[in-house]
Design an enzyme around this catalytic site. Sequence first.
Site, PDB file in Angstrom:
ATOM      1  N   TYR A 156       0.847  -1.210   0.000  1.00 45.05           N
ATOM      2  CA  TYR A 156       0.000   0.000   0.000  1.00 45.05           C
ATOM      3  C   TYR A 156       0.879   1.257   0.000  1.00 45.05           C
ATOM      4  O   TYR A 156       0.469   2.318  -0.452  1.00 45.05           O
ATOM      5  CB  TYR A 156      -0.973  -0.028   1.183  1.00 45.05           C
ATOM      6  N   LYS A 173      -3.704   8.141   3.398  1.00 50.52           N
ATOM      7  CA  LYS A 173      -5.028   7.839   3.972  1.00 50.52           C
ATOM      8  C   LYS A 173      -5.065   8.190   5.465  1.00 50.52           C
ATOM      9  O   LYS A 173      -6.116   8.575   5.983  1.00 50.52           O
ATOM     10  CB  LYS A 173      -5.402   6.367   3.757  1.00 50.52           C
TER      11      LYS A 173
END
Length: 259
Positions: free
Chosen positions: A160, A167
């Site tokens: 990720y 995020k």
Amino acid sequence: MEQPVSPVLSGMKALVVGVANDSSIAYGCAKAFHQAGASIALTYLNEKAKRHVAPVAEELGAEIFAPLDVSEPDQLEAVFDAVRQRWGSLDILVHSIAFAPKEDLQGGLLNCSAEGFAKAMDISCHSFVRMAKLAAPLMTRGGSMFAMSYYGATRVVPNYNVMGPVKAALEASCRYLAHELGPQGIRVHAISPGPLKTRAASGLKDFDLLLVEAAERAPLGALADIMDVGFTCAYLATPFARHVTGGTIYVDGGANIVA
Ligand code: NAD
């Protein structure tokens, strides 16, 4: 077969940003709002993307359909001008967009360039702050705002990479915006769906493994789909959720609670 849905959002106006096609999480949100009786405004990234989004706009009877690349100056203002002129007010805002340059996304955080980090942060996080600033004055009866996050914000998810810190910043931005906008009756939510096979997700290495692993881990035995995400947002937009704000809501079959 589609289940009948109560028109709990009847009379509400929803601007949904982030439909690329009918696999997009934003499409699930717009469709759920539409089924619950809301009027819909949609945007498309550029002329190339328009032909994939136009059938969705037609299906949902979108009353506003405008181009929006948040990295282009003045386009965001133009979208909100269109909302002001057509509707005069807004009840629901969905930010369902993310971007990181491929070489910065796939090379691990240590190898992410300053430019790539800044671009990912601008498009995937700060654009939500800009949208919130333009949306708030139109939410004269209060309203709700949603931004799409992911589990990689709080826990390390292999591959990720830069999107984890981005995020995390998005979830923190939701908390701060909820604090600043709460006095106006505006609620702000980070929504954290489990992995879903969309175009954006195809940029992540070994994403198919993540899908299988998350489904196996989920106490409910399956991953949520885009309509599950949409109906969660629809519920949060109703007065039934009038005292819920600022948190991160997981829509992942419960996978996030399992170690
Ligand atoms: P998607 O590819 O369908 O949607 C991503 C959207 O971002 C596209 O519509 C694209 O046009 C838009 N976008 C990219 N750059 C933009 C820019 N400069 N200006 C305006 N729009 C831009 O993929 P998705 O999975 O539905 O992604 C939506 C959101 O959900 C993203 O924030 C993503 O990080 C998040 N999310 C996805 C998953 C998943 O597994 N798919 C899980 C959790 C969260």
